[in-house]
Design an enzyme around this catalytic site. Structure first.
Site, mmCIF file in Angstrom:
data_model
loop_
_atom_site.group_PDB
_atom_site.id
_atom_site.type_symbol
_atom_site.label_atom_id
_atom_site.label_comp_id
_atom_site.label_asym_id
_atom_site.label_seq_id
_atom_site.Cartn_x
_atom_site.Cartn_y
_atom_site.Cartn_z
ATOM 1 N NE ARG A 264 102.542 98.190 109.754
ATOM 2 C CZ ARG A 264 102.305 97.010 109.180
ATOM 3 N NH1 ARG A 264 103.297 96.220 108.848
ATOM 4 N NH2 ARG A 264 101.070 96.629 108.913
ATOM 5 C CG HIS A 268 101.318 95.475 113.623
ATOM 6 N ND1 HIS A 268 100.742 96.723 113.643
ATOM 7 C CD2 HIS A 268 101.011 94.903 114.817
ATOM 8 C CE1 HIS A 268 100.109 96.903 114.782
ATOM 9 N NE2 HIS A 268 100.253 95.820 115.522
ATOM 10 C CE1 TYR A 277 100.501 93.456 106.092
ATOM 11 C CE2 TYR A 277 100.735 91.450 107.386
ATOM 12 C CZ TYR A 277 100.994 92.799 107.212
ATOM 13 O OH TYR A 277 101.747 93.481 108.146
#
Length: 381
Positions: A264, A268, A277
């Protein structure tokens, strides 16, 4: 080995089905080549077109959300090959059960532009009639669609149909009980369903290596079904393995589990900040595996006029994005009480009571949106 893959197992591609590498070089594979023997240069160009258009639509969706036209958008950039390759393997009578990220799959099923954005704009409870496209509306509850796919597939078997279902979910969903239950039912009843896991490396902010110390496809072993691991950025390989799984389903050989290893590239959802992160180095490494670039490189090696193809497809993608934007902005706000119209198929006294109470609440306001019966400046009544 990356922060999202501390075991070093889940981004290794040497044990994964791969027909086209990241440089665009075609790798012969006696097991899977026959399944894509019909894919010539023209067919590859169509797959390239699909991926470019849905990437452009995805970028437009992000832009619309940033501009306040959509409440949320779940980007798919980087996962185009996984979605297009698998979706183009389906027949029209196969039924799709997806999560909220499979906009590309919906696009291949003929969902119009307004249907792709209406839920995210908040003007409809669902984007399309599932039976017009043989695709259920996106499932927000993580993994629940896998149960729906298994149940529908069991029904197909009982009806004597040779159609199949496919359930799309992410790596994070494999830790949900719903997915395990769906695998049990599908295996027990040899249901004609393909479980298609897009391992995009991150379950929101949790790395896939945290929940599985081995490839996710190996989880299929415990449910007595084949697990196939494929390079999810290789559209040709994804097409091949999905065709194999669908053929097994049609022949009554039961379900299959496909793990498409992809990434990805964006957040998200547009409410997420992935810089908190993951690293720039990780992002750059996966950018080198871009699914669109490798198909273009393969086409170049086949002697296709890729410069002309790029211009033609870019113009088509721009038109599709403009159509999506116009459809989004043109969506009319529904009457407030219409939110109760399709909760149940039959009249329901509980919903009727809610409708009446909400109607009384709305009646308290005048046309300007202020309370008709008086208000207190600077605070609640």
């Amino acid at each position: 080995m990356t922060p999202s893959d501390p075991t070093g197992l889940l981004t290794e591609l040497d044990e994964t089905v791969q027909l086209v590498d990241q440089t665009g070089r075609r790798h012969p594979n006696p097991d899977y080549d026959p399944w894509v023997a019909d894919v010539d240069a023209a067919a590859l160009a169509r797959l390239y077109r699909d991926m470019v258009i849905v990437r452009r639509l995805d970028a437009e969706g992000v832009a619309l959300q940033r501009q306040g036209q959509l409440g949320l958008w779940p980007p798919l950039s980087g996962q185009e090959a996984a979605q297009i390759g698998s979706a183009r393997a389906l027949r029209a009578d196969d039924f799709v059960f997806s999560s909220y990220r499979e906009m590309a799959v919906a696009w291949t099923r003929g969902v119009p532009s307004a249907g792709l954005v209406s839920e995210w704009r908040g003007t409809a409870a669902s984007g399309w009639n599932p039976y017009e496209h043989n695709m259920a509306v996106p499932q927000i509850i993580i993994g629940a669609q896998s149960l729906h796919a298994a149940g529908y597939a069991m029904g197909l078997g009982w009806d004597g149909s040779d159609a199949a279902t496919i359930s799309y979910f992410g790596d994070g969903a494999t830790s949900e009980g719903d997915v395990s239950e769906a695998l049990v039912f599908a295996s027990s009843f040899r249901a004609p369903v393909v479980f298609f896991c897009q391992n995009n490396q991150w379950a929101i902010s949790e790395p896939v290596g945290l929940q599985s110390h081995q490839p996710l496809a190996r989880r299929a072993d415990g449910f007595a079904m084949p697990g196939i691991r494929v390079d999810g950025n290789d559209v040709l390989a994804v097409l091949a393995v999905t065709r194999v799984a669908l053929e097994r389903a049609r022949k009554g050989e039961g379900p299959s589990f496909i793990e498409a290893v992809t990434y990805r590239m964006g957040p998200h959802t547009t409410a997420d900040d992935p810089t908190r992160y993951r690293t720039d180095e990780e992002l750059a490494a996966w950018r080198e595996r871009d699914p669109i670039a490798r198909v273009l490189a393969l086409l170049d090696g086949l002697g296709v006029d890729v410069a002309g193809l790029e211009r033609e497809v870019a113009a088509e993608a721009a038109d599709a994005a403009a159509e999506l934007r116009a459809a989004c902005i043109g969506l009319a706000d529904p009457p407030p009480l219409s939110v109760f119209d399709h909760v149940y198929a039959e009249p329901n006294s509980h919903v009727d009571g809610q409708r009446e109470r909400y109607a009384r609440y709305l009646a308290m306001f005048d046309e300007s949106g202020t309370e008709a019966s008086g208000r207190v400046e600077g605070g609640a009544r």
